[in-house]
Structures are given as C-alpha cells and as structure tokens.
Design an enzyme around this catalytic site. Structure first.
Site, mmCIF file in Angstrom:
data_model
loop_
_atom_site.group_PDB
_atom_site.id
_atom_site.type_symbol
_atom_site.label_atom_id
_atom_site.label_comp_id
_atom_site.label_asym_id
_atom_site.label_seq_id
_atom_site.Cartn_x
_atom_site.Cartn_y
_atom_site.Cartn_z
ATOM 1 N N HIS A 189 -6.959 -5.085 10.478
ATOM 2 C CA HIS A 189 -6.842 -4.984 8.993
ATOM 3 C C HIS A 189 -5.465 -5.602 8.519
ATOM 4 O O HIS A 189 -4.506 -5.680 9.241
ATOM 5 C CB HIS A 189 -6.912 -3.479 8.651
ATOM 6 C CG HIS A 189 -5.812 -2.629 9.087
ATOM 7 N ND1 HIS A 189 -6.028 -1.336 9.547
ATOM 8 C CD2 HIS A 189 -4.414 -2.778 9.170
ATOM 9 C CE1 HIS A 189 -4.879 -0.789 10.022
ATOM 10 N NE2 HIS A 189 -4.011 -1.731 9.781
ATOM 11 N N ASP A 245 -7.270 -3.196 14.804
ATOM 12 C CA ASP A 245 -8.515 -3.472 14.283
ATOM 13 C C ASP A 245 -8.676 -4.522 13.408
ATOM 14 O O ASP A 245 -9.796 -4.728 12.711
ATOM 15 C CB ASP A 245 -9.186 -2.157 13.692
ATOM 16 C CG ASP A 245 -8.585 -1.742 12.218
ATOM 17 O OD1 ASP A 245 -7.291 -2.265 11.891
ATOM 18 O OD2 ASP A 245 -8.947 -0.776 11.822
ATOM 19 N N ASP A 258 0.812 -1.289 0.082
ATOM 20 C CA ASP A 258 0.180 0.051 0.021
ATOM 21 C C ASP A 258 0.773 1.133 0.024
ATOM 22 O O ASP A 258 2.006 1.058 0.386
ATOM 23 C CB ASP A 258 -0.950 0.099 1.178
ATOM 24 C CG ASP A 258 -0.299 -0.143 2.615
ATOM 25 O OD1 ASP A 258 1.105 -0.453 2.621
ATOM 26 O OD2 ASP A 258 -1.029 -0.900 3.344
ATOM 27 N N GLU A 311 -9.600 -1.911 5.602
ATOM 28 C CA GLU A 311 -10.124 -1.630 7.148
ATOM 29 C C GLU A 311 -11.529 -2.595 7.320
ATOM 30 O O GLU A 311 -11.730 -3.295 6.334
ATOM 31 C CB GLU A 311 -10.608 -0.031 6.978
ATOM 32 C CG GLU A 311 -9.507 0.883 6.701
ATOM 33 C CD GLU A 311 -8.486 1.116 7.943
ATOM 34 O OE1 GLU A 311 -8.294 0.107 8.622
ATOM 35 O OE2 GLU A 311 -7.895 2.117 8.031
HETATM 36 P P1 PGA Z 1 2.610 -1.916 12.743
HETATM 37 O O1 PGA Z 1 1.445 -1.487 11.788
HETATM 38 O O2 PGA Z 1 3.428 -2.775 12.121
HETATM 39 O O3 PGA Z 1 3.235 -0.366 12.750
HETATM 40 O O4 PGA Z 1 1.913 -2.119 13.784
HETATM 41 C C1 PGA Z 1 0.598 -2.585 11.205
HETATM 42 C C2 PGA Z 1 -0.562 -2.187 10.288
HETATM 43 O O5 PGA Z 1 -1.247 -1.218 10.708
HETATM 44 O O6 PGA Z 1 -0.857 -2.773 9.466
#
Ligand code: PGA
Length: 270
Positions: free
Chosen positions: A138, A136, A67, A143
């Site tokens: 995702h 959450d 992304d 999302e």
């Molecule tokens: P993080 O993010 O590795 O910084 O915890 C993971 C995500 O939100 O996909």
C-alpha cells in the site's frame, strides 16, 4: 521508474533528504507531500540537521501529509499530526499554517476530504510526494483493492495493517480501524514521487511494485504509470529485484551525466 539501491537505512535517508533539500533550495515555495511511519524518520532527521547546520530554509514551504487515523485528536500520541510535529515540524522553521494533515476528528468526512483536495489544488499541486510502502504494497492507506483513480477519502484498514501498526499502540484493539487518506489518483497527480523502503519485510512489496504488473492489489504499482518516480531502497528491500544490475548501471550513467562526463558514455572510436 528510477531505482536507487543504497546500502542501508542511513544512506537511504541521506539520499532521500538530498532530493528534498535540492528542491527546497531551488524553489523555496515548493509544496511537499509528506509521509509518516518509521521509514522517512531518518530523512526527517537529516533535513533537521541541514536546517540547523546549513540553513536549509523551510519558511515558505507548504506541506500536505498523506493520511491520518480517524478518531484521534491531533494531540493524541499516535496521531500523524503529532508524529509530524515531533519528527520534523517542531525542529525546522516551517510556518505551522502551511502544514496540512487530514483531521481525524472531522465531523463531515466527505466535506473534509473534498476540502483537502481543494487545498492541494489551490496550493498549486504537490511538487514532490514522499512515500513509504506497506508490506502489502500500500501507499498512504490505499489498501489492496483501492481504486487506482481514488481521491482523498475514508478507508478501512486491513487486518495486516492493523497488526503492523499495533506496535505503536498498547494493543491491536486500540488501533483505529479507519483512516482518511489521499487516494492513489491524488498521489499520481504530484509532479514527482520519492518512494522509500528499507528492510527485508518490504522486499516482496518492492519487487511487485517495480517489476510486477500494475494492479490495485499492490497500490504502489500504480507508480509505474507516473512519469517521474524515484525509488530509494536499501539492499534488504531490493533483494528480490531481478534487474538490480541494470538499475545500478542507470545510476552510474546518471552520475556521469550530472558530472558533465558524457564522453565516458559514448562508444570508443574504432
Ligand atoms: P513504515 O510504514 O515506514 O513504518 O514501514 C510504511 C507504510 O505502512 O506505509
């Protein structure tokens, strides 16, 4: 889903790097799906070390990132292209032309997303997709509520994600509200997925992803439909898993099998 529980972030990072390195050695033209965020950082550092000290060769590896924020130039300090350059690409012998990150400044997003999917296809599909997970649930920027069949597209970020990511920007107002992200359907087409999670903040998401029902409200739970997923999580992220003992048992059996010691797994003669 194979679930490997490691003690802490460094051991999650080393184990994850071993899976990636094994593939890179076995098939030097592999297509890797890569992720940004704090979780894969230790794994990238370990891969850089393996490149420097053990000659791990990325010269023919192709990568696709999950992304990118919409509106950020590739050179923006918080862009995911910049993150990948600084965290991995600038330190290994990968050919820059083989690295792909969606363009957050594409003029025609629909065409760009379609083209991104086409490039993945033309490269032969993704062999191993590295994934972090949001609090959450995702994966990438899919999302809660994202279609489990979704493809690469524009996505509005939730208030929770904006808050989580504000720490990297000056203020929450500076966090882009839109991202281009591979879809859940795109991710499910990769041949193997490596899901990484560390820390207590991920415990609920990991529990729901691995032991909850498949639901678009926790897009990572769609990984239950994939035939080859390895989740590598630390003790804190694993703390709500009910079947931890069983996962450990599976790993013990796996190591014995890999060591050719199947006899230790067979019933004793009566
Ligand atoms: P993080 O993010 O590795 O910084 O915890 C993971 C995500 O939100 O996909």
């Amino acid at each position: 889903m194979r679930v490997i529980v490691e003690r802490d972030f460094p051991s999650v990072s080393r184990t994850a790097a071993r899976f990636v390195a094994r593939l890179v050695r076995e098939r030097p033209t592999s297509v890797l799906g890569l992720a940004t965020g704090s979780t894969p950082l230790g794994m990238y550092q370990e891969l850089i070390r393996m490149h420097r000290e053990e000659g791990l060769d990325f010269s023919r590896i192709v990568t696709f990132n999950l992304d990118e924020y919409v509106g950020l130039a590739p050179t923006h300090p918080q862009s995911y292209r910049r993150f990948m350059q600084q965290s991995l690409f600038d330190h290994i012998n990968i050919d820059g032309r083989n690295t792909h990150v969606p363009d957050g400044r594409a003029l025609d997003f629909e065409a760009h997303c379609e083209q991104y999917e086409k490039l993945i296809d033309e490269a032969g599909g993704i062999d191993l997709q590295v994934l972090g997970i949001g609090a959450d649930g995702h994966i990438a920027f899919n999302e809660p509520g994202s279609s489990l069949g979704s493809r690469t597209r524009l996505k509005s970020l939730t208030a929770e994600t904006l808050r989580d990511n504000a720490r990297f920007f000056g203020s929450i107002e500076e966090v882009p509200r839109l991202a281009i992200t591979m879809g859940v359907g795109t991710i499910l087409e990769s041949r193997q997925c490596l899901l990484l999670a560390c820390g207590q903040a991920k415990a609920r998401a990991i529990k729901e992803t691995i032991e909850g029902p498949v639901t678009a409200q926790i897009t990572a739970s769609a990984l239950q439909l994939h035939r080859d997923v390895i989740a590598v999580v630390d003790e804190e992220a694993a703390q709500l898993l009910e079947r931890r003992e069983y996962y450990r048992e599976v790993e013990r059996a796996q190591s014995l099998l890999e060591a050719g010691e199947i006899s230790k797994l067979l019933p004793h003669k009566s």
